[in-house]
Design an enzyme around this catalytic site. Structure first.
Site, short mmCIF file in Angstrom:
data_model
loop_
_atom_site.label_atom_id
_atom_site.label_comp_id
_atom_site.label_asym_id
_atom_site.label_seq_id
_atom_site.Cartn_x
_atom_site.Cartn_y
_atom_site.Cartn_z
N GLU A 57 0.92 -1.07 -0.09
CA GLU A 57 -0.11 -0.05 0.01
C GLU A 57 0.79 1.18 -0.05
O GLU A 57 2.10 1.27 0.25
CB GLU A 57 -0.84 0.04 1.25
CG GLU A 57 -2.50 -0.44 1.14
CD GLU A 57 -3.18 0.70 0.13
OE1 GLU A 57 -2.65 1.54 -0.26
OE2 GLU A 57 -4.41 0.33 0.08
N ARG B 15 -5.90 2.08 13.06
CA ARG B 15 -4.51 2.43 12.23
C ARG B 15 -4.75 3.28 11.08
O ARG B 15 -5.91 3.54 10.55
CB ARG B 15 -3.91 1.13 11.80
CG ARG B 15 -4.76 0.44 10.54
CD ARG B 15 -3.84 -0.71 10.07
NE ARG B 15 -4.80 -1.33 8.82
CZ ARG B 15 -4.85 -1.09 7.46
NH1 ARG B 15 -4.48 -0.04 7.22
NH2 ARG B 15 -5.37 -1.96 6.75
N ASN C 151 -4.60 4.47 7.07
CA ASN C 151 -4.68 3.78 5.80
C ASN C 151 -4.49 4.71 4.78
O ASN C 151 -3.32 5.28 4.69
CB ASN C 151 -6.17 3.29 5.73
CG ASN C 151 -6.20 2.04 4.63
OD1 ASN C 151 -5.65 1.32 4.55
ND2 ASN C 151 -7.51 2.37 3.64
N ASN D 13 -10.53 5.04 1.29
CA ASN D 13 -9.37 4.87 0.13
C ASN D 13 -9.81 5.97 -1.02
O ASN D 13 -10.69 7.07 -0.57
CB ASN D 13 -9.58 3.55 -0.26
CG ASN D 13 -8.86 2.54 0.17
OD1 ASN D 13 -7.52 2.82 0.39
ND2 ASN D 13 -9.36 1.28 0.61
N ASP E 10 -10.26 1.26 -4.45
CA ASP E 10 -9.31 1.09 -3.43
C ASP E 10 -8.29 2.50 -3.56
O ASP E 10 -9.16 3.46 -4.02
CB ASP E 10 -8.34 -0.06 -3.31
CG ASP E 10 -7.75 -0.25 -2.22
OD1 ASP E 10 -6.85 0.46 -1.74
OD2 ASP E 10 -7.84 -1.50 -1.72
#
Length: 294
Positions: free
Chosen positions: A21, A103, A105, A150, A201
């Site tokens: 990522e 967390r 992203n 995202n 995404d």
């Protein structure tokens, strides 16, 4: 149905990240950077020499941005950190939020130098995350109740932001102030993919305003016009592409990360390139990422 353009690219890195990522590129050093979030790794690939290094991290990093030639910003599950590029030394900058169960992203730096960063539950708990705006060390929550943030990216003029909540699968847009990167109104649906195969995404926006989106679960990079119309689909040789980034000194190539997260042995055997990092093998009219301004 948009026709899928066959993959004509190459593998940039054979390492199979569980959750590749957050790719980005530093034109000053001709270096691509990306993460394996769950593996707590930072990957570094100097393109002209093909020199590859992997750095262990003490946290789950997901986004990297250049600050200046000596420093980088990293977003992680423990907050924002400044990383000395040469030594790897990490210094805490500020927290993103106060929930230790979350967390970081997806995220990206706006042309003004502010960061948009999304957070989520470590097990993708429903609506546990949010999207934040970070200016220096000032953190402002923009959108709450997000499950998997995202597709954060910005139009070339800095006046429009795009984002999604992947389980909802609607590509959103919102007018923003080009000087601050803060919203000027309410988000609206740009393209509704709810209920269709694959999830929206990571994305990046090119110099023409086209949105290049990794379609998790569908093995494609999808291209949308600024009006939301999907115009192309490019095949990726991995089922779970996660995020694209423009690379090369002319920003005319597209790097794509991928993941094997959530796959059992049978699924991984059927998807042997899962987690590898690719060059899509096409010419793009990309642009360099802005630096983060402290």
């Amino acid at each position: 149905m948009t026709e899928i353009v066959p993959f004509a690219g190459s593998i940039l890195c054979d390492v199979q990240s569980e959750l590749g990522e957050g790719p980005t590129y530093d034109p000053a050093t001709d270096t691509a950077w990306w993460f394996d979030i769950t593996g707590r790794k930072l990957h570094e690939l100097q393109l002209s020499s093909s020199t590859k290094r992997v750095h262990d991290l003490p946290f789950m990093g997901s986004v990297l941005a250049v600050i200046d030639p000596a420093r980088q910003l990293i977003a992680s599950d423990l907050g924002l950190f400044v990383r000395e590029t040469a030594s790897g030394k990490l210094t805490s900058l500020c927290p993103i939020e106060q929930n230790p169960a979350n967390r970081s992203n997806d995220g990206r730096v706006h042309p003004c130098g502010a960061l948009w960063i999304g957070t989520m539950g470590r097990a993708a708990e429903r609506e546990a995350g949010a999207i934040y705006h970070v200016s220096g060390t000032t953190v402002t929550r923009l959108f709450a109740n997000v499950t998997i943030p995202n597709s954060i990216c910005f139009a070339p003029d800095g006046a429009t932001a795009y984002f999604t909540d992947t389980p909802v699968n609607r590509l959103m847009r919102v007018a923003i102030d080009p000087e601050t990167g803060l919203p000027r109104g309410a988000p609206e649906v740009l393209n509704d993919q709810h209920g269709l195969p694959g999830g929206i995404d990571g994305s990046v926006c090119d110099a023409d305003g086209l949105i290049w989106n990794a379609r998790w679960g569908a093995g494609t990079i999808d291209v949308y016009r600024p009006d939301g119309v999907q115009i192309r689909r490019h095949a990726v040789p991995a089922t779970q592409p996660s995020c694209p980034a423009f690379i090369g000194v002319k920003a005319d190539r597209l790097l794509v990360t991928s993941a094997w997260q959530g796959m059992d042995d049978r699924a991984r055997a059927a998807d042997p390139a899962a987690g590898k990092t690719f060059d899509l093998g096409i010419d793009v009219n990309g642009r360099a990422e802005p630096v983060f301004r402290l």
